[in-house]
Design a protein around this motif. Structure first.
Motif, PDB file in Angstrom:
ATOM      1  N   CYS A  86       0.731  -1.124  -0.084  1.00 56.47           N
ATOM      2  CA  CYS A  86       0.000   0.086   0.027  1.00 56.47           C
ATOM      3  C   CYS A  86       0.732   1.281  -0.037  1.00 56.47           C
ATOM      4  CB  CYS A  86      -0.697  -0.103   1.022  1.00 56.47           C
ATOM      5  SG  CYS A  86      -2.381  -1.471   1.317  1.00 56.47           S
ATOM      6  N   GLU A  87       2.150   1.251   0.689  1.00 53.47           N
ATOM      7  CA  GLU A  87       2.954   2.419   0.913  1.00 53.47           C
ATOM      8  C   GLU A  87       3.407   2.699  -0.837  1.00 53.47           C
ATOM      9  OE1 GLU A  87       5.922   1.612   3.676  1.00 53.47           O
ATOM     10  OE2 GLU A  87       4.449   1.634   5.243  1.00 53.47           O
ATOM     11  N   ASN A  88       3.599   1.685  -1.227  1.00 51.32           N
ATOM     12  CA  ASN A  88       4.303   1.615  -2.788  1.00 51.32           C
ATOM     13  C   ASN A  88       3.230   1.650  -3.754  1.00 51.32           C
ATOM     14  OD1 ASN A  88       7.323   1.852  -2.155  1.00 51.32           O
ATOM     15  ND2 ASN A  88       6.617   0.133  -0.871  1.00 51.32           N
ATOM     16  N   GLU A  89       2.040   1.738  -3.676  1.00 58.25           N
ATOM     17  CA  GLU A  89       0.793   1.752  -4.579  1.00 58.25           C
ATOM     18  C   GLU A  89       0.899   0.449  -5.710  1.00 58.25           C
ATOM     19  OE1 GLU A  89       1.019   5.531  -6.429  1.00 58.25           O
ATOM     20  OE2 GLU A  89       0.424   6.594  -4.602  1.00 58.25           O
ATOM     21  N   ILE A  90       1.229  -0.572  -4.967  1.00 55.59           N
ATOM     22  CA  ILE A  90       1.219  -1.931  -5.569  1.00 55.59           C
ATOM     23  C   ILE A  90       0.031  -2.743  -5.233  1.00 55.59           C
ATOM     24  CG2 ILE A  90       2.131  -4.155  -5.588  1.00 55.59           C
ATOM     25  CD1 ILE A  90       5.032  -2.819  -5.062  1.00 55.59           C
ATOM     26  N   THR A  91      -0.750  -3.158  -6.141  1.00 51.41           N
ATOM     27  CA  THR A  91      -2.023  -3.792  -6.094  1.00 51.41           C
ATOM     28  C   THR A  91      -1.768  -5.199  -5.571  1.00 51.41           C
ATOM     29  OG1 THR A  91      -3.443  -2.285  -7.409  1.00 51.41           O
ATOM     30  CG2 THR A  91      -4.274  -4.222  -7.096  1.00 51.41           C
ATOM     31  N   LEU A  92      -2.255  -5.717  -4.913  1.00 55.61           N
ATOM     32  CA  LEU A  92      -2.260  -7.271  -4.445  1.00 55.61           C
ATOM     33  C   LEU A  92      -3.375  -7.904  -4.423  1.00 55.61           C
ATOM     34  CD1 LEU A  92      -0.094  -6.873  -1.142  1.00 55.61           C
ATOM     35  CD2 LEU A  92       0.673  -7.143  -3.400  1.00 55.61           C
ATOM     36  N   LEU A  93      -3.652  -9.044  -5.219  1.00 55.80           N
ATOM     37  CA  LEU A  93      -4.515  -9.926  -5.526  1.00 55.80           C
ATOM     38  C   LEU A  93      -4.077 -11.319  -5.051  1.00 55.80           C
ATOM     39  CD1 LEU A  93      -5.159  -8.850  -9.211  1.00 55.80           C
ATOM     40  CD2 LEU A  93      -6.212  -7.981  -7.068  1.00 55.80           C
ATOM     41  N   GLU A  94      -5.194 -12.069  -4.727  1.00 56.46           N
ATOM     42  CA  GLU A  94      -4.905 -13.561  -4.301  1.00 56.46           C
ATOM     43  C   GLU A  94      -5.989 -14.375  -4.896  1.00 56.46           C
ATOM     44  OE1 GLU A  94      -3.832 -12.990   0.667  1.00 56.46           O
ATOM     45  OE2 GLU A  94      -5.968 -13.625   0.107  1.00 56.46           O
ATOM     46  N   SER A  95      -5.461 -15.506  -5.435  1.00 53.88           N
ATOM     47  CA  SER A  95      -6.215 -16.320  -6.027  1.00 53.88           C
ATOM     48  C   SER A  95      -5.949 -17.877  -5.733  1.00 53.88           C
ATOM     49  CB  SER A  95      -6.011 -16.324  -7.773  1.00 53.88           C
ATOM     50  OG  SER A  95      -6.528 -17.141  -8.387  1.00 53.88           O
ATOM     51  N   GLY A  96      -7.196 -18.601  -5.795  1.00 57.37           N
ATOM     52  CA  GLY A  96      -6.938 -19.858  -5.472  1.00 57.37           C
ATOM     53  C   GLY A  96      -6.383 -20.881  -6.639  1.00 57.37           C
ATOM     54  N   LEU A  97      -6.099 -20.394  -7.788  1.00 59.75           N
ATOM     55  CA  LEU A  97      -5.943 -21.153  -8.976  1.00 59.75           C
ATOM     56  C   LEU A  97      -4.384 -21.478  -8.804  1.00 59.75           C
ATOM     57  CD1 LEU A  97      -7.402 -19.229 -11.926  1.00 59.75           C
ATOM     58  CD2 LEU A  97      -8.352 -21.293 -10.654  1.00 59.75           C
ATOM     59  N   SER A  98      -3.916 -22.550  -9.498  1.00 61.02           N
ATOM     60  CA  SER A  98      -2.549 -22.949  -9.815  1.00 61.02           C
ATOM     61  C   SER A  98      -1.888 -21.710 -10.633  1.00 61.02           C
ATOM     62  CB  SER A  98      -2.263 -24.108 -10.303  1.00 61.02           C
ATOM     63  OG  SER A  98      -2.709 -24.233 -11.719  1.00 61.02           O
ATOM     64  N   MET A  99      -0.542 -21.757 -10.598  1.00 58.23           N
ATOM     65  CA  MET A  99       0.111 -20.722 -11.564  1.00 58.23           C
ATOM     66  C   MET A  99      -0.193 -20.975 -13.055  1.00 58.23           C
ATOM     67  SD  MET A  99       4.054 -19.616 -11.837  1.00 58.23           S
ATOM     68  CE  MET A  99       4.400 -19.206  -9.971  1.00 58.23           C
ATOM     69  N   PHE A 100      -0.159 -22.441 -13.260  1.00 57.53           N
ATOM     70  CA  PHE A 100      -0.449 -22.684 -14.451  1.00 57.53           C
ATOM     71  C   PHE A 100      -1.629 -22.388 -15.003  1.00 57.53           C
ATOM     72  CE2 PHE A 100      -2.023 -25.876 -17.496  1.00 57.53           C
ATOM     73  CZ  PHE A 100      -1.152 -25.937 -18.818  1.00 57.53           C
ATOM     74  N   SER A 101      -2.707 -22.771 -14.118  1.00 59.13           N
ATOM     75  CA  SER A 101      -4.184 -22.383 -14.561  1.00 59.13           C
ATOM     76  C   SER A 101      -4.369 -20.674 -14.640  1.00 59.13           C
ATOM     77  CB  SER A 101      -5.139 -22.913 -13.531  1.00 59.13           C
ATOM     78  OG  SER A 101      -5.324 -24.382 -13.652  1.00 59.13           O
ATOM     79  N   ALA A 102      -3.772 -20.210 -13.666  1.00 56.54           N
ATOM     80  CA  ALA A 102      -3.871 -18.604 -13.899  1.00 56.54           C
ATOM     81  C   ALA A 102      -3.398 -17.935 -15.136  1.00 56.54           C
ATOM     82  CB  ALA A 102      -3.171 -18.038 -12.680  1.00 56.54           C
ATOM     83  N   CYS A 103      -2.083 -18.527 -15.409  1.00 57.40           N
ATOM     84  CA  CYS A 103      -1.654 -18.197 -16.763  1.00 57.40           C
ATOM     85  C   CYS A 103      -2.362 -18.490 -17.849  1.00 57.40           C
ATOM     86  CB  CYS A 103      -0.122 -18.847 -16.919  1.00 57.40           C
ATOM     87  SG  CYS A 103       1.127 -18.077 -15.709  1.00 57.40           S
ATOM     88  N   SER A 104      -2.900 -19.589 -17.878  1.00 58.01           N
ATOM     89  CA  SER A 104      -3.834 -20.077 -19.102  1.00 58.01           C
ATOM     90  C   SER A 104      -5.018 -19.038 -19.214  1.00 58.01           C
ATOM     91  CB  SER A 104      -4.233 -21.336 -18.637  1.00 58.01           C
ATOM     92  OG  SER A 104      -5.235 -21.840 -19.985  1.00 58.01           O
ATOM     93  N   VAL A 105      -5.631 -18.915 -18.034  1.00 57.26           N
ATOM     94  CA  VAL A 105      -6.770 -17.923 -18.013  1.00 57.26           C
ATOM     95  C   VAL A 105      -6.587 -16.413 -18.470  1.00 57.26           C
ATOM     96  CG1 VAL A 105      -8.543 -16.654 -16.503  1.00 57.26           C
ATOM     97  CG2 VAL A 105      -7.990 -19.079 -16.218  1.00 57.26           C
ATOM     98  N   LEU A 106      -5.112 -15.845 -17.871  1.00 56.34           N
ATOM     99  CA  LEU A 106      -4.944 -14.598 -18.421  1.00 56.34           C
ATOM    100  C   LEU A 106      -4.307 -14.412 -19.837  1.00 56.34           C
ATOM    101  CD1 LEU A 106      -2.843 -13.836 -15.001  1.00 56.34           C
ATOM    102  CD2 LEU A 106      -4.980 -12.861 -15.820  1.00 56.34           C
ATOM    103  N   ASN A 107      -3.647 -15.523 -20.355  1.00 56.38           N
ATOM    104  CA  ASN A 107      -3.363 -15.767 -21.716  1.00 56.38           C
ATOM    105  C   ASN A 107      -4.717 -15.539 -22.475  1.00 56.38           C
ATOM    106  OD1 ASN A 107      -1.466 -16.075 -24.011  1.00 56.38           O
ATOM    107  ND2 ASN A 107      -2.808 -17.847 -24.267  1.00 56.38           N
ATOM    108  N   ASP A 108      -5.939 -16.494 -22.255  1.00 50.38           N
ATOM    109  CA  ASP A 108      -7.029 -16.301 -22.992  1.00 50.38           C
ATOM    110  C   ASP A 108      -7.517 -14.917 -22.740  1.00 50.38           C
ATOM    111  OD1 ASP A 108      -6.681 -18.886 -23.638  1.00 50.38           O
ATOM    112  OD2 ASP A 108      -8.000 -19.796 -22.077  1.00 50.38           O
ATOM    113  N   LEU A 109      -7.459 -14.341 -21.751  1.00 47.12           N
ATOM    114  CA  LEU A 109      -7.914 -12.826 -21.594  1.00 47.12           C
ATOM    115  C   LEU A 109      -7.551 -12.018 -22.395  1.00 47.12           C
ATOM    116  CD1 LEU A 109     -10.164 -11.542 -19.886  1.00 47.12           C
ATOM    117  CD2 LEU A 109      -8.198 -11.208 -18.122  1.00 47.12           C
ATOM    118  N   GLY A 110      -6.037 -12.213 -22.912  1.00 50.25           N
ATOM    119  CA  GLY A 110      -5.430 -11.230 -24.016  1.00 50.25           C
ATOM    120  C   GLY A 110      -4.153 -10.819 -23.313  1.00 50.25           C
ATOM    121  N   LEU A 111      -3.719 -10.999 -22.072  1.00 46.46           N
ATOM    122  CA  LEU A 111      -2.461 -10.865 -21.641  1.00 46.46           C
ATOM    123  C   LEU A 111      -1.342 -11.260 -22.130  1.00 46.46           C
ATOM    124  CD1 LEU A 111      -1.773  -8.914 -18.831  1.00 46.46           C
ATOM    125  CD2 LEU A 111      -1.614 -10.854 -17.673  1.00 46.46           C
ATOM    126  N   GLN A 112      -0.400 -10.586 -22.642  1.00 47.61           N
ATOM    127  CA  GLN A 112       0.896 -10.894 -23.482  1.00 47.61           C
ATOM    128  C   GLN A 112       2.021 -11.281 -22.562  1.00 47.61           C
ATOM    129  OE1 GLN A 112       1.977  -7.815 -26.195  1.00 47.61           O
ATOM    130  NE2 GLN A 112      -0.253  -7.281 -26.579  1.00 47.61           N
TER     131      GLN A 112
END
Length: 115
Positions: A86-112
């Motif tokens: 918060c002091e450094n204005e960094i947004t933090l998110l928590e997800s229950g997904l595995s790293m592999f699943s999260a990357c797959s979802v984010l790739n499908d979403l359009g993240l490069q």
């Protein structure tokens, strides 16, 4: 470009810090638990996907100008991590997904990928 709010939605993530940044957009994603690898990245507008939940992750992100972090594998942010982010204005998110699943979802979403 992908809105951070869409990242939250698609990863079923919890916003821990940085609610005011959800309308911002990110273009690139990088997944790693090795902060030495993160330090080699020289890319703006980056979302870091990691399972390493300690103060080193926040400090590394600060040095690398990374403003968005998703902690995967249901890793929890400590109060000290939240305070530093918060002091450094960094947004933090928590997800229950595995790293592999999260990357797959984010790739499908359009993240490069960085590479």
């Amino acid at each position: 470009m992908v809105k951070v709010a869409d990242v939250v939605d698609k990863l079923n993530a919890r916003v821990i810090c940085g609610e005011c940044s959800l309308s911002k957009e990110v273009q690139f994603g990088f997944a790693s638990d090795l902060m030495s690898d993160v330090l080699t990245i020289d890319t703006e507008n980056l979302l870091l996907i990691t399972g390493l939940n300690n103060l080193q992750t926040i400090r590394t992100s600060e040095m690398s100008d990374i403003s968005f972090i998703v902690f995967v594998r249901d890793k929890k942010v400590s109060p000290e991590m939240k305070e530093l982010a918060c002091e450094n204005e960094i947004t933090l998110l928590e997800s229950g997904l595995s790293m592999f699943s999260a990357c797959s979802v984010l790739n499908d979403l359009g993240l490069q990928p960085v590479y």
